[in-house]
Design a protein around this motif. Structure first.
Motif, PDB file in Angstrom:
ATOM      1  N   ALA A  95       0.834  -1.200   0.000  1.00 17.81           N
ATOM      2  CA  ALA A  95       0.000   0.000   0.000  1.00 17.81           C
ATOM      3  C   ALA A  95       0.870   1.252   0.000  1.00 17.81           C
ATOM      4  O   ALA A  95       1.798   1.366   0.790  1.00 17.81           O
ATOM      5  N   ASP A  96       0.549   2.188  -0.905  1.00 20.41           N
ATOM      6  CA  ASP A  96       1.319   3.429  -0.975  1.00 20.41           C
ATOM      7  C   ASP A  96       0.521   4.652  -0.541  1.00 20.41           C
ATOM      8  O   ASP A  96       1.060   5.740  -0.433  1.00 20.41           O
ATOM      9  N   GLY A  97      -0.793   4.499  -0.314  1.00 18.53           N
ATOM     10  CA  GLY A  97      -1.608   5.622   0.138  1.00 18.53           C
ATOM     11  C   GLY A  97      -1.988   6.592  -0.954  1.00 18.53           C
ATOM     12  O   GLY A  97      -2.556   7.650  -0.674  1.00 18.53           O
ATOM     13  N   ILE A  98      -1.720   6.254  -2.216  1.00 12.40           N
ATOM     14  CA  ILE A  98      -2.056   7.119  -3.337  1.00 12.40           C
ATOM     15  C   ILE A  98      -3.267   6.543  -4.065  1.00 12.40           C
ATOM     16  O   ILE A  98      -3.309   5.348  -4.358  1.00 12.40           O
ATOM     17  N   VAL A  99      -4.243   7.385  -4.344  1.00 11.36           N
ATOM     18  CA  VAL A  99      -5.416   6.947  -5.097  1.00 11.36           C
ATOM     19  C   VAL A  99      -5.143   7.202  -6.576  1.00 11.36           C
ATOM     20  O   VAL A  99      -5.255   8.310  -7.072  1.00 11.36           O
ATOM     21  N   GLY A 100      -4.709   6.146  -7.238  1.00  6.91           N
ATOM     22  CA  GLY A 100      -4.504   6.151  -8.679  1.00  6.91           C
ATOM     23  C   GLY A 100      -5.593   5.314  -9.316  1.00  6.91           C
ATOM     24  O   GLY A 100      -6.627   5.047  -8.691  1.00  6.91           O
ATOM     25  N   PRO A 101      -5.389   4.854 -10.541  1.00 14.56           N
ATOM     26  CA  PRO A 101      -6.435   4.108 -11.245  1.00 14.56           C
ATOM     27  C   PRO A 101      -6.930   2.845 -10.535  1.00 14.56           C
ATOM     28  O   PRO A 101      -8.132   2.575 -10.534  1.00 14.56           O
ATOM     29  N   THR A 102      -6.045   2.076  -9.924  1.00 12.55           N
ATOM     30  CA  THR A 102      -6.485   0.836  -9.281  1.00 12.55           C
ATOM     31  C   THR A 102      -7.322   1.122  -8.045  1.00 12.55           C
ATOM     32  O   THR A 102      -8.429   0.600  -7.892  1.00 12.55           O
ATOM     33  N   THR A 103      -6.824   1.959  -7.160  1.00 17.05           N
ATOM     34  CA  THR A 103      -7.575   2.300  -5.950  1.00 17.05           C
ATOM     35  C   THR A 103      -8.859   3.039  -6.315  1.00 17.05           C
ATOM     36  O   THR A 103      -9.925   2.760  -5.762  1.00 17.05           O
ATOM     37  N   GLY A 104      -8.778   3.967  -7.264  1.00 19.58           N
ATOM     38  CA  GLY A 104      -9.972   4.681  -7.708  1.00 19.58           C
ATOM     39  C   GLY A 104     -11.032   3.738  -8.249  1.00 19.58           C
ATOM     40  O   GLY A 104     -12.220   3.885  -7.956  1.00 19.58           O
ATOM     41  N   GLU A 105     -10.597   2.758  -9.023  1.00 22.32           N
ATOM     42  CA  GLU A 105     -11.529   1.769  -9.588  1.00 22.32           C
ATOM     43  C   GLU A 105     -12.255   0.996  -8.486  1.00 22.32           C
ATOM     44  O   GLU A 105     -13.462   0.807  -8.536  1.00 22.32           O
ATOM     45  N   TYR A 106     -11.506   0.549  -7.497  1.00 22.66           N
ATOM     46  CA  TYR A 106     -12.118  -0.187  -6.380  1.00 22.66           C
ATOM     47  C   TYR A 106     -13.114   0.690  -5.631  1.00 22.66           C
ATOM     48  O   TYR A 106     -14.207   0.248  -5.297  1.00 22.66           O
ATOM     49  N   LEU A 107     -12.742   1.926  -5.355  1.00 22.87           N
ATOM     50  CA  LEU A 107     -13.649   2.824  -4.632  1.00 22.87           C
ATOM     51  C   LEU A 107     -14.921   3.090  -5.438  1.00 22.87           C
ATOM     52  O   LEU A 107     -16.028   3.031  -4.904  1.00 22.87           O
ATOM     53  N   LEU A 108     -14.761   3.382  -6.722  1.00 23.07           N
ATOM     54  CA  LEU A 108     -15.918   3.667  -7.564  1.00 23.07           C
ATOM     55  C   LEU A 108     -16.813   2.442  -7.745  1.00 23.07           C
ATOM     56  O   LEU A 108     -18.028   2.557  -7.837  1.00 23.07           O
ATOM     57  N   ALA A 130     -10.957   1.184 -18.829  1.00 21.04           N
ATOM     58  CA  ALA A 130     -11.793   0.039 -19.172  1.00 21.04           C
ATOM     59  C   ALA A 130     -13.181   0.247 -18.590  1.00 21.04           C
ATOM     60  O   ALA A 130     -13.846   1.205 -18.913  1.00 21.04           O
ATOM     61  N   THR A 131     -13.607  -0.618 -17.706  1.00 24.67           N
ATOM     62  CA  THR A 131     -14.920  -0.494 -17.088  1.00 24.67           C
ATOM     63  C   THR A 131     -14.752  -0.468 -15.585  1.00 24.67           C
ATOM     64  O   THR A 131     -13.652  -0.584 -15.065  1.00 24.67           O
ATOM     65  N   PHE A 132     -15.836  -0.366 -14.859  1.00 24.76           N
ATOM     66  CA  PHE A 132     -15.785  -0.344 -13.404  1.00 24.76           C
ATOM     67  C   PHE A 132     -15.784  -1.750 -12.831  1.00 24.76           C
ATOM     68  O   PHE A 132     -16.401  -2.037 -11.842  1.00 24.76           O
ATOM     69  N   MET A 133     -15.082  -2.654 -13.441  1.00 24.17           N
ATOM     70  CA  MET A 133     -14.920  -4.001 -12.929  1.00 24.17           C
ATOM     71  C   MET A 133     -13.560  -4.069 -12.237  1.00 24.17           C
ATOM     72  O   MET A 133     -12.641  -3.364 -12.624  1.00 24.17           O
ATOM     73  N   PRO A 134     -13.395  -4.930 -11.241  1.00 28.22           N
ATOM     74  CA  PRO A 134     -12.083  -5.044 -10.590  1.00 28.22           C
ATOM     75  C   PRO A 134     -11.022  -5.428 -11.615  1.00 28.22           C
ATOM     76  O   PRO A 134     -11.289  -6.202 -12.519  1.00 28.22           O
ATOM     77  N   VAL A 135      -9.857  -4.850 -11.462  1.00 33.52           N
ATOM     78  CA  VAL A 135      -8.771  -5.170 -12.365  1.00 33.52           C
ATOM     79  C   VAL A 135      -7.600  -5.739 -11.578  1.00 33.52           C
ATOM     80  O   VAL A 135      -7.337  -5.336 -10.470  1.00 33.52           O
ATOM     81  N   ALA A 136      -6.922  -6.696 -12.173  1.00 34.17           N
ATOM     82  CA  ALA A 136      -5.731  -7.251 -11.538  1.00 34.17           C
ATOM     83  C   ALA A 136      -4.589  -6.266 -11.734  1.00 34.17           C
ATOM     84  O   ALA A 136      -4.466  -5.660 -12.788  1.00 34.17           O
ATOM     85  N   SER A 137      -3.785  -6.115 -10.731  1.00 33.00           N
ATOM     86  CA  SER A 137      -2.677  -5.189 -10.830  1.00 33.00           C
ATOM     87  C   SER A 137      -1.444  -5.815 -10.201  1.00 33.00           C
ATOM     88  O   SER A 137      -1.533  -6.456  -9.169  1.00 33.00           O
ATOM     89  N   THR A 138      -0.305  -5.618 -10.846  1.00 31.02           N
ATOM     90  CA  THR A 138       0.934  -6.136 -10.268  1.00 31.02           C
ATOM     91  C   THR A 138       1.648  -5.061  -9.476  1.00 31.02           C
ATOM     92  O   THR A 138       2.668  -5.325  -8.878  1.00 31.02           O
ATOM     93  N   HIS A 139       1.106  -3.864  -9.491  1.00 31.13           N
ATOM     94  CA  HIS A 139       1.681  -2.788  -8.695  1.00 31.13           C
ATOM     95  C   HIS A 139       0.596  -1.769  -8.376  1.00 31.13           C
ATOM     96  O   HIS A 139      -0.406  -1.689  -9.063  1.00 31.13           O
ATOM     97  N   LEU A 140       0.807  -1.008  -7.343  1.00 25.76           N
ATOM     98  CA  LEU A 140      -0.118   0.085  -7.027  1.00 25.76           C
ATOM     99  C   LEU A 140       0.253   1.288  -7.853  1.00 25.76           C
ATOM    100  O   LEU A 140       1.360   1.402  -8.337  1.00 25.76           O
ATOM    101  N   ASP A 141      -0.690   2.166  -7.997  1.00 21.98           N
ATOM    102  CA  ASP A 141      -0.427   3.345  -8.800  1.00 21.98           C
ATOM    103  C   ASP A 141      -0.302   4.566  -7.921  1.00 21.98           C
ATOM    104  O   ASP A 141      -0.614   4.612  -6.822  1.00 21.98           O
TER     105      ASP A 141
END
Length: 141
Positions: A95-108, A130-141
């Motif tokens: 966790a880096d505490g930054i709301v990027g695309p991955t964290t934003g997607e989960y929240l939305l 893409a869409t508001f579906m969960p996405v796999a990520s190998t890193h936080l944004d």
């Protein structure tokens, strides 16, 4: 008379097609939405959206919430890190505490849908194109 009718019919069909196209496509994040977190501009609306959507999820899981004041501070940062650890962070992508695309997607996707998904917060939080579906990520944004 017939020409006027055909013109109106065509105009009506065009408006209807635009309206249907606007609501039937996949929900995508607004283009150019900035990250939210330490070191970023932190629009107060974006910070409020992070706080509100995180609080909605925290309540669902019986976790503590943060003030929804639109101000980025140490409590909001800690809450984002806790959220990231709870939902998708691993030892590889901590966790880096930054709301990027991955964290934003989960929240939305999983937060309060009155404000999340394609609604108010859609315009303030980053998410993948893409869409508001969960996405796999190998890193936080």
């Amino acid at each position: 008379m017939m020409k006027k009718f055909v013109t109106r019919l065509g105009l009506t069909a065009g408006v209807a097609a635009l309206a249907l196209g606007g609501v039937s496509g996949t929900a995508q994040a607004a283009q150019g939405v900035g990250y939210v977190g330490p070191g970023y501009a932190n629009n107060p609306h974006a910070v409020w959206c992070v706080q509100h959507l995180m609080n909605d999820l925290s309540r669902q899981y019986g976790q503590p919430t943060v003030d929804e004041d639109g101000v980025w501070g140490p409590k909001t940062l800690a809450a984002v890190k806790t959220f990231q650890n709870r939902f998708y962070a691993t030892s590889y992508n901590g966790a880096d505490g930054i709301v990027g695309p991955t964290t934003g997607e989960y929240l939305l996707t999983y937060g309060d849908q009155y404000y999340g998904a394609g609604n108010y917060c859609f315009w303030y939080l980053p998410s993948p194109d893409a869409t508001f579906m969960p996405v796999a990520s190998t890193h936080l944004d």
